[in-house]
Write an enzyme that holds these catalytic residues in place. Structure first.
Site, short mmCIF file in Angstrom:
data_model
loop_
_atom_site.label_atom_id
_atom_site.label_comp_id
_atom_site.label_asym_id
_atom_site.label_seq_id
_atom_site.Cartn_x
_atom_site.Cartn_y
_atom_site.Cartn_z
N THR A 30 0.83 -1.20 0.00
CA THR A 30 0.00 0.00 0.00
C THR A 30 0.87 1.25 0.00
O THR A 30 0.64 2.19 -0.76
CB THR A 30 -0.93 0.01 1.23
OG1 THR A 30 -1.74 -1.18 1.21
CG2 THR A 30 -1.83 1.23 1.23
N GLN A 40 -5.79 -2.21 -2.80
CA GLN A 40 -5.29 -0.92 -2.34
C GLN A 40 -4.43 -0.27 -3.43
O GLN A 40 -3.53 -0.90 -3.98
CB GLN A 40 -4.46 -1.09 -1.07
CG GLN A 40 -5.24 -1.69 0.08
CD GLN A 40 -5.10 -3.19 0.19
OE1 GLN A 40 -5.04 -3.88 -0.81
NE2 GLN A 40 -5.07 -3.71 1.42
N GLN A 77 -9.89 2.22 -3.93
CA GLN A 77 -9.59 1.80 -2.56
C GLN A 77 -8.30 2.46 -2.09
O GLN A 77 -7.28 2.40 -2.78
CB GLN A 77 -9.47 0.28 -2.47
CG GLN A 77 -9.23 -0.22 -1.06
CD GLN A 77 -9.28 -1.73 -0.93
OE1 GLN A 77 -9.68 -2.42 -1.85
NE2 GLN A 77 -8.87 -2.24 0.22
N ASP A 78 -8.36 3.09 -0.90
CA ASP A 78 -7.18 3.72 -0.28
C ASP A 78 -6.60 4.85 -1.13
O ASP A 78 -5.40 4.93 -1.34
CB ASP A 78 -6.10 2.67 -0.02
CG ASP A 78 -6.46 1.72 1.11
OD1 ASP A 78 -7.62 1.75 1.54
OD2 ASP A 78 -5.60 0.96 1.56
N ASP A 88 -12.36 2.80 2.26
CA ASP A 88 -11.34 3.41 3.14
C ASP A 88 -10.54 4.47 2.39
O ASP A 88 -9.31 4.55 2.52
CB ASP A 88 -10.38 2.33 3.68
CG ASP A 88 -11.10 1.21 4.40
OD1 ASP A 88 -12.22 1.42 4.87
OD2 ASP A 88 -10.52 0.11 4.48
N ARG A 138 -14.92 3.63 9.39
CA ARG A 138 -14.82 2.42 10.20
C ARG A 138 -13.45 2.42 10.90
O ARG A 138 -12.50 3.07 10.43
CB ARG A 138 -15.01 1.16 9.37
CG ARG A 138 -13.95 0.92 8.30
CD ARG A 138 -14.13 -0.45 7.65
NE ARG A 138 -13.16 -0.71 6.60
CZ ARG A 138 -12.94 -1.92 6.09
NH1 ARG A 138 -13.61 -2.96 6.53
NH2 ARG A 138 -12.05 -2.08 5.13
N TRP A 168 -9.97 1.41 11.74
CA TRP A 168 -8.81 0.62 11.31
C TRP A 168 -7.99 0.18 12.52
O TRP A 168 -7.51 -0.94 12.58
CB TRP A 168 -7.95 1.46 10.35
CG TRP A 168 -6.76 0.75 9.79
CD1 TRP A 168 -6.57 -0.60 9.71
CD2 TRP A 168 -5.59 1.35 9.25
NE1 TRP A 168 -5.35 -0.87 9.14
CE2 TRP A 168 -4.72 0.30 8.84
CE3 TRP A 168 -5.18 2.68 9.05
CZ2 TRP A 168 -3.48 0.54 8.26
CZ3 TRP A 168 -3.94 2.92 8.47
CH2 TRP A 168 -3.11 1.86 8.08
#
Length: 531
Positions: free
Chosen positions: A294, A324, A346-347, A368, A436, A438
């Site tokens: 990531t 990610q 994502q990310d 996220d 949410r 992590w």
């Protein structure tokens, strides 16, 4: 973002609850107690006793003395971890191991830099206790990022020797000890008074100038005959100059720049100035699905202090199926992103560490897509959830505060939480959540923001269907409006609350969360310090 959680032992939670009793001594009170006494006031007493009872360490007489001793021990331990990581290089027999090793090498080096900065700043009274808490928070986050990167590529055993040094525990102890001094200062005066201006009046005048493009130090252009056709080549040139801490402006003319860029710790006070987010575009396509971590997937990664980006799009085009895929990764302290667009799935945006401010930016993503453990404020931004893969839910934030004494969190202030154009046709079939947890002490608040109808009435999502962190997180909403802002059906977690007090909400403003009143005026970027 690697789906890794760093659990703290129950004793640490108990320590947080009763820390005010533990630290009841006056700051300068002398004591005849031994090292065991002092270590018992930390969240990880066994590691403290083990390290501080070895060698020629003296017995601290004051709390300040103990703080410096714990910090020095953390730095010594970090240097040992650095040696350990260097030795792992010989075991890099695959591309995946080499990627993880490179991430950890850089992140451990950054941890050493921040511990050194903290020690020297406090020793010579050149930085505040709040500065120290910020840098220690980043030092701990760096290590957790190293470990989560190994999880991305299923190589947790590869980096396990680094964990054996108990460095995370020693930094956690340092955070706990330093937190006392942060609280004492808050009782006496506003924390902002301790922050130095990091940009000179000359730079402020320059940055506010309407002809700033004309005053750039260097120009990047794809036109024929241009000296610098890539952004990285211009940054490499800047790295070779002896310019002290002066602001260095790189003007990037319109164009699509396909490159992965790194702005290291040796490049402070860099400004990337574009022709506008519609026309100056930096794009990459690295992702975990393609074998990157990531951390290393970022199209633009920034570490140098005082970074500014203005009028630029930063994009990762890996798409929703490649897991990610970071567009922007920032751990630049005192950094500003103004009128930029940050785009991915994502990310998308990795707000890794330290103090950051985003003004009038667009942020696009799915899962996220704003994550990390910085102290960060988004002001007058457009937060745009995109269409995910079939069966997936959108989650806007995944804040990564893993230690209760880290002074980090995500604040989304006076912004608009909207569905992106590709989500609107299917908005009824896709659940979208505000965030949410992590990590165990995840902290996120929405303040006076417009929340559209695409947000699920529950507001917040659990971590993979578990009750992880629901009692220890800090999630809140204050004064939000719009069809998705009703809190009547929000989650009933102990850590979530509807904030009704202005004084409580003000803890998450530019002025308090990132101490922005003292350093943001020098950038020439407009901001609101309070609610």
């Amino acid at each position: 973002m690697a789906k890794v959680k760093f659990f703290l032992p129950f004793l640490l939670y108990v320590f947080v609850v009763f820390s005010s009793v533990t630290w009841s001594l006056q700051e300068d009170e002398e004591t005849g107690e031994d090292i065991n006494y002092w270590c018992d006031t930390t969240p990880h007493p066994q590691q403290c006793k083990y390290f501080l009872s070895r060698g020629a360490h003296h017995t601290p007489r004051h709390r300040k003395d103990f703080r410096m001793l714990v910090l020095q021990t953390a730095l010594d331990t970090a240097l040992q971890a650095q040696t350990c990581n260097t030795e792992l290089r010989s075991k890099c027999k695959s591309k995946r191991k080499k990627l993880v090793w490179l991430d950890c090498q850089k992140l451990v080096n950054n941890t050493i830099l921040q511990l050194n900065q903290t020690l020297n700043g406090l020793k010579h009274n050149q930085s505040s206790d709040f500065d120290a808490q910020t840098w220690l928070s980043a030092a701990l986050t760096n290590l957790e990022t190293c470990f989560s990167g190994s999880q991305d590529l299923n190589l947790t055993n590869f980096v396990s020797p680094l964990k054996s040094h108990n460095l995370t525990e020693m930094i956690s102890n340092s955070l706990a000890v330093n937190q006392y001094f942060v609280k004492q200062k808050l009782k006496k005066q506003d924390v902002d008074d301790d922050f130095p201006d990091w940009v000179s009046p000359t730079d402020r005048k320059l940055l506010q100038s309407s002809s700033i493009h004309m005053k750039a130090n260097i120009i990047v252009s794809q036109a024929r005959g241009s000296r610098f056709k890539t952004i990285q080549s211009a940054l490499n040139f800047a790295a070779g100059l002896k310019r002290g801490n002066k602001r260095y402006i790189i003007y990037i003319r319109s164009g699509v720049y396909r490159e992965n860029i790194n702005i290291g710790n040796n490049l402070n006070n860099i400004m990337l100035l574009g022709d506008g987010a519609r026309t100056t575009i930096i794009t990459g396509s690295r992702s975990v699905g393609q074998g990157f971590t990531t951390y290393s997937s970022a199209t633009l990664g920034v570490d140098g202090i005082g970074f500014i980006a203005r009028g630029i799009t930063i994009r990762n085009t890996a798409g929703p199926a490649n897991k990610q895929a970071v567009a922007l990764r920032s751990s630049s302290d005192l950094s500003v992103y103004y009128a930029c667009s940050i785009e991915g799935y994502q990310d998308t945006l990795f707000v890794l560490a330290q103090r950051q401010f985003y003004k009038t930016c667009y942020i696009f993503g799915t899962i996220d897509f704003i994550f990390g453990n910085a102290a960060v404020v988004f002001q007058t931004c457009m937060i745009m959830a995109r269409r995910p893969l079939k069966g997936q839910a959108n989650i806007i934030t995944a804040q990564g505060r893993g230690d209760p004494f880290q002074n980090t969190g995500i604040s989304i202030h006076n912004s608009r939480i909207m569905p992106a154009p590709d989500l609107r046709p299917v908005v009824a079939s896709v659940r979208t959540y505000l965030g949410r947890p992590w990590q165990e002490y995840s902290r996120t608040v929405y303040i006076k923001s417009f929340i559209d109808r695409h947000i699920d009435p529950q507001g917040w999502s659990s971590w993979d269907g578990t009750n992880f962190a629901q009692n220890t997180l800090v999630y809140g909403e204050y004064g939000c409006f719009g069809p998705g802002s009703s809190t009547s059906r929000r989650v009933k977690w102990r850590g979530y609350k509807v904030i009704r007090s202005a004084s409580e909400a003000s803890q998450y403003t530019v002025e308090r969360l990132i101490a922005g009143r003292s350093w943001l005026p020098a950038t020439g970027i407009p901001f609101s310090p309070g609610l």
